[in-house]
Design a protein around this motif. Structure first.
Motif, mmCIF file in Angstrom:
data_model
loop_
_atom_site.group_PDB
_atom_site.id
_atom_site.type_symbol
_atom_site.label_atom_id
_atom_site.label_comp_id
_atom_site.label_asym_id
_atom_site.label_seq_id
_atom_site.Cartn_x
_atom_site.Cartn_y
_atom_site.Cartn_z
ATOM 1 N N ARG A 102 -5.850 2.772 -6.961
ATOM 2 C CA ARG A 102 -4.729 3.656 -7.304
ATOM 3 C C ARG A 102 -4.844 4.187 -8.733
ATOM 4 O O ARG A 102 -4.589 5.366 -9.006
ATOM 5 C CB ARG A 102 -3.407 2.914 -7.140
ATOM 6 C CG ARG A 102 -2.190 3.769 -7.515
ATOM 7 C CD ARG A 102 -1.269 3.096 -8.510
ATOM 8 N NE ARG A 102 -0.510 4.025 -9.317
ATOM 9 C CZ ARG A 102 0.524 4.751 -8.923
ATOM 10 N NH1 ARG A 102 0.953 4.690 -7.694
ATOM 11 N NH2 ARG A 102 1.127 5.560 -9.771
ATOM 12 N N ILE B 148 -9.579 3.528 0.593
ATOM 13 C CA ILE B 148 -9.393 2.095 0.807
ATOM 14 C C ILE B 148 -10.620 1.453 1.429
ATOM 15 O O ILE B 148 -11.092 0.398 0.983
ATOM 16 C CB ILE B 148 -8.138 1.849 1.674
ATOM 17 C CG1 ILE B 148 -6.888 2.324 0.918
ATOM 18 C CG2 ILE B 148 -8.015 0.368 2.045
ATOM 19 C CD1 ILE B 148 -5.609 2.226 1.715
ATOM 20 N N SER B 149 -11.165 2.079 2.467
ATOM 21 C CA SER B 149 -12.332 1.496 3.153
ATOM 22 C C SER B 149 -13.649 2.040 2.632
ATOM 23 O O SER B 149 -14.706 1.432 2.845
ATOM 24 C CB SER B 149 -12.242 1.769 4.656
ATOM 25 O OG SER B 149 -12.390 3.164 4.915
ATOM 26 N N ASP C 8 -11.909 7.940 2.933
ATOM 27 C CA ASP C 8 -10.811 6.980 2.836
ATOM 28 C C ASP C 8 -11.066 6.102 1.615
ATOM 29 O O ASP C 8 -12.033 5.335 1.586
ATOM 30 C CB ASP C 8 -10.735 6.132 4.103
ATOM 31 C CG ASP C 8 -9.733 4.987 3.971
ATOM 32 O OD1 ASP C 8 -8.824 5.089 3.123
ATOM 33 O OD2 ASP C 8 -9.869 3.994 4.719
ATOM 34 N N TRP D 38 -6.065 6.114 2.704
ATOM 35 C CA TRP D 38 -5.798 7.115 1.677
ATOM 36 C C TRP D 38 -6.934 8.133 1.755
ATOM 37 O O TRP D 38 -8.017 7.919 1.193
ATOM 38 C CB TRP D 38 -5.752 6.481 0.293
ATOM 39 C CG TRP D 38 -4.550 5.602 0.040
ATOM 40 C CD1 TRP D 38 -3.389 5.587 0.723
ATOM 41 C CD2 TRP D 38 -4.420 4.618 -1.006
ATOM 42 N NE1 TRP D 38 -2.523 4.671 0.178
ATOM 43 C CE2 TRP D 38 -3.114 4.064 -0.882
ATOM 44 C CE3 TRP D 38 -5.265 4.166 -2.037
ATOM 45 C CZ2 TRP D 38 -2.663 3.062 -1.755
ATOM 46 C CZ3 TRP D 38 -4.796 3.184 -2.895
ATOM 47 C CH2 TRP D 38 -3.505 2.636 -2.763
ATOM 48 N N LEU E 19 -6.483 -2.816 -4.435
ATOM 49 C CA LEU E 19 -5.729 -1.590 -4.158
ATOM 50 C C LEU E 19 -5.175 -0.979 -5.444
ATOM 51 O O LEU E 19 -5.192 0.248 -5.618
ATOM 52 C CB LEU E 19 -4.596 -1.890 -3.188
ATOM 53 C CG LEU E 19 -5.001 -2.224 -1.752
ATOM 54 C CD1 LEU E 19 -3.805 -2.767 -0.974
ATOM 55 C CD2 LEU E 19 -5.593 -1.004 -1.054
ATOM 56 N N THR F 109 0.837 -1.197 0.000
ATOM 57 C CA THR F 109 0.000 0.000 0.000
ATOM 58 C C THR F 109 0.876 1.252 0.000
ATOM 59 O O THR F 109 0.593 2.234 -0.703
ATOM 60 C CB THR F 109 -0.944 -0.002 1.206
ATOM 61 O OG1 THR F 109 -1.682 -1.232 1.231
ATOM 62 C CG2 THR F 109 -1.924 1.161 1.139
ATOM 63 N N CYS G 68 -3.844 1.015 6.741
ATOM 64 C CA CYS G 68 -3.505 2.163 5.910
ATOM 65 C C CYS G 68 -4.778 2.886 5.484
ATOM 66 O O CYS G 68 -5.830 2.259 5.286
ATOM 67 C CB CYS G 68 -2.752 1.730 4.653
ATOM 68 S SG CYS G 68 -1.334 0.658 4.951
ATOM 69 N N CYS H 17 -1.785 9.962 2.554
ATOM 70 C CA CYS H 17 -1.494 8.532 2.643
ATOM 71 C C CYS H 17 -0.871 8.258 4.015
ATOM 72 O O CYS H 17 0.252 8.705 4.288
ATOM 73 C CB CYS H 17 -0.535 8.133 1.529
ATOM 74 S SG CYS H 17 -1.088 8.648 -0.120
ATOM 75 N N GLU I 153 -6.665 -8.654 -2.605
ATOM 76 C CA GLU I 153 -6.581 -7.324 -2.014
ATOM 77 C C GLU I 153 -5.611 -6.428 -2.793
ATOM 78 O O GLU I 153 -5.871 -5.238 -2.975
ATOM 79 C CB GLU I 153 -6.163 -7.419 -0.555
ATOM 80 C CG GLU I 153 -6.087 -6.084 0.180
ATOM 81 C CD GLU I 153 -7.403 -5.320 0.249
ATOM 82 O OE1 GLU I 153 -7.381 -4.150 0.673
ATOM 83 O OE2 GLU I 153 -8.458 -5.898 -0.104
#
Length: 576
Positions: free
Chosen positions: A485, A550-551, A548, A571, A481, A415, A569, A522, A477
């Motif tokens: 990105r 990511i979540s 976020d 973002w 990610l 990540t 992590c 980040c 995963e």
């Protein structure tokens, strides 16, 4: 007014070959490349990449299927599993070879028959940007050129670098412990050839301009077969002069400029990447003035990031990140944290002290890793690289040993890599979370084989279909990610980056898109303990809506805080 191509090329050649007729040599090179003397240059400072670019690194035969050539198997796997995940694939040397898993090339213009054909290479190049190795420093002792060297006939008679045991070689920088000079019986007596890496890998003699012309022809052939990214293997050692370190010499830098000039005039979207596994300051010189490498490997990242995650302390990683200059437009970094080689230790020179390096080595050995050595100028052997699969390198901490956070730690590492300035590159065994391969290492007798496994495709498919396997969890995963990105303008390889100061257990940095329409904070918990961060410390703009990436969770209270689980992590973006 820009000078015609031939005039510019001749001027560069004069730096390398001052005693030769460089106008004539320029004509030969242009003819070999199929270029006109006055051909227009490509646009300057052009970024041939964006935030969607992600590279896969693999051997041609990492994936195998009974009754099928490995390049066909690889292409099918790429199509079925990675078509919308990666943009480029680096196929490590796919030529006939005699040792070093491909890096002792016997014939630059042929595809290893056991791997497939040029047509297979071209089909992959039709679907993905293709990176290939230009193994430019040395060639196999079993090649036709070297056989001709022994026979004292052309082509090859004067293609390899020779020296005398009486020469002053005390300053030569070595990446290995093997003898530098090896005696060879030829038709006119014994000669000593220069071998930077092994007796089977004999260094080429670029003081002979015919070798440069040969490589111009090789490059043109690769371009015609679809190669667009050229990895210049071990290029730092290209030019030799006894009495000097024989690394990073000015002629080497000039030759890189010449190769870039030829390549980008032939195919403007092509890119040169220099492979220089050396201390960070030395590595940065290969950008030149944006006229050498388009891309350089971030060699300090793998050891520093692994060290950060096994110590739970990001001080050295943060200090390094703050020292890294933003790459000029038209240049960028290649970020990787694992490759077919080991984790280099020379790139930590000046970044980790000897005690910290030894602690890292001890930790990696406790996780099953091995250590390769190099011969230093004082004659002593020093640790050169750690040989270990990345998944096993992150199985625990320096203080506590192996623990249950291995997968989380592994995902945290990637990540971080995905978000940094530059282009992310995934070694296939990291994407698949492959473990140490002790059987392969024992069979080959080479430490690097510990991280060069081969998968049977049917076995791999079954493993990835099992939702309980760590391979499946990591692969799924990481693909998720990567997909996130690739949609973010703030993750353009040349987007702004600033380091955040959030303590030693939180590694953070800020990215901003070149149009300034997206910011991403980040933030990564690099420890095995819960970490709480006050949002006021991050300085989120109150008029923006933050989420976020990511979540998917929105940040509602900018005066509050967020709690990160071990190795979690986030973002935080003002643009969902």
């Amino acid at each position: 007014m820009t000078a015609p191509l031939k005039v510019k090329l001749a001027g560069m050649l004069e730096v390398v070959y001052p005693a030769l007729d460089c106008d004539f040599l320029a004509e030969q090179l242009l003819k070999t490349m199929g270029l006109a003397p006055n051909q227009a240059p490509p646009p300057p400072h052009q970024n041939n990449w964006d935030e969607s670019d992600v590279v896969l690194i693999t051997y041609a035969d990492t994936l195998r299927q009974e009754g099928e050539k490995p390049l066909v198997t690889l292409h099918r796997f790429l199509d079925e599993h990675l078509r919308d995940v990666i943009s480029a694939v680096h196929i490590l040397p796919f030529f006939p070879y005699s040792s070093d898993d491909g890096f002792a090339v016997m014939d630059y213009l042929a595809v290893n028959e056991s791997h497939g054909t040029w047509e297979d290479i071209e089909r992959i190049a039709g679907d993905f940007k293709l990176m290939a190795d230009l193994v430019i420093n040395h060639m196999s002792a079993r090649s036709r050129w070297f056989e001709n060297f022994r026979k004292r006939v052309d082509p090859g008679k004067d293609y390899f670098f020779e020296a005398s045991p009486k020469d002053d070689l005390s300053a030569v920088v070595r990446p290995r412990t093997s003898p530098l000079l090896n005696p060879v019986q030829t038709e006119d007596g014994e000669r000593y050839v220069w071998c930077t890496f092994s007796e089977d890998q004999v260094d080429l003699n670029f003081a002979n301009p015919q070798v440069l012309i040969e490589f111009a022809g090789i490059i043109r052939s690769y371009l015609e077969h679809g190669v667009r990214l050229f990895r210049l293997d071990a290029v730092a050692f290209l030019w030799k002069e006894p009495g000097t370190p024989c690394i990073h010499l000015q002629q080497t830098h000039e030759l890189i400029k010449i190769l870039r000039l030829l390549i980008e005039h032939h195919t403007p979207e092509s890119v040169i990447i220099t492979e220089t596994n050396v201390p960070n300051r030395e590595n940065l010189t290969y950008f030149g003035n944006a006229n050498e490498a388009h891309i350089i490997y971030n060699f300090s990242l793998p050891p520093l990031l692994i060290n950060t995650l096994v110590t739970g302390n990001c001080r050295h990683l943060k200090t390094w990140l703050m020292s890294m200059p933003p790459a000029q437009m038209g240049t960028t970094y290649l970020n990787f944290i694992a490759s077919h080689d080991g984790v280099g230790l020379r790139p930590t020179d000046g970044l980790l002290d000897d005690a910290e390096k030894q602690r890292l080595i001890n930790t990696m050995e406790s996780f099953g890793g091995k250590v390769s050595y190099r011969r230093a100028a004082d004659g002593r052997d020093q640790p050169y690289e750690i040989n270990i699969a990345l998944y096993d390198a992150l199985k625990g901490t320096a203080e506590g040993g192996a623990d249950h956070w291995q997968l989380s730690r592994f995902l945290c590492a990637h990540t971080i890599m995905l978000a940094l300035e530059g282009i992310p590159a995934f070694y296939i065994h990291s994407l698949l979370a492959t473990e140490n391969d002790y059987e392969r290492m024992e069979n080959t007798g080479r430490l690097r084989s510990i991280n060069r496994s081969q998968w049977q495709l049917d076995t791999l498919k079954e493993t990835l279909a099992d939702p309980l396997s760590h391979h499946s969890k990591a692969f799924s995963e990481l693909k998720r990610l990567i997909a996130i990105r690739r949609r973010q303008p703030a993750f353009h390889p040349n987007a702004t980056q600033f380091t955040l100061h959030l303590g030693l257990q939180i590694f953070g940095f800020w990215r901003q898109s070149m149009r300034r329409d997206q910011s991403i904070f980040c933030i990564h918990n690099i420890s095995s303990e819960l970490q709480e961060i006050a949002l006021s410390d991050i300085n989120l703009i109150g008029t923006d809506h933050w989420v976020d990436l990511i979540s998917g969770l929105a940040i509602e209270d900018l005066a509050g805080s967020i709690t990160l689980k071990p190795y979690q992590c986030v973002w935080l973006s003002n643009r969902a």
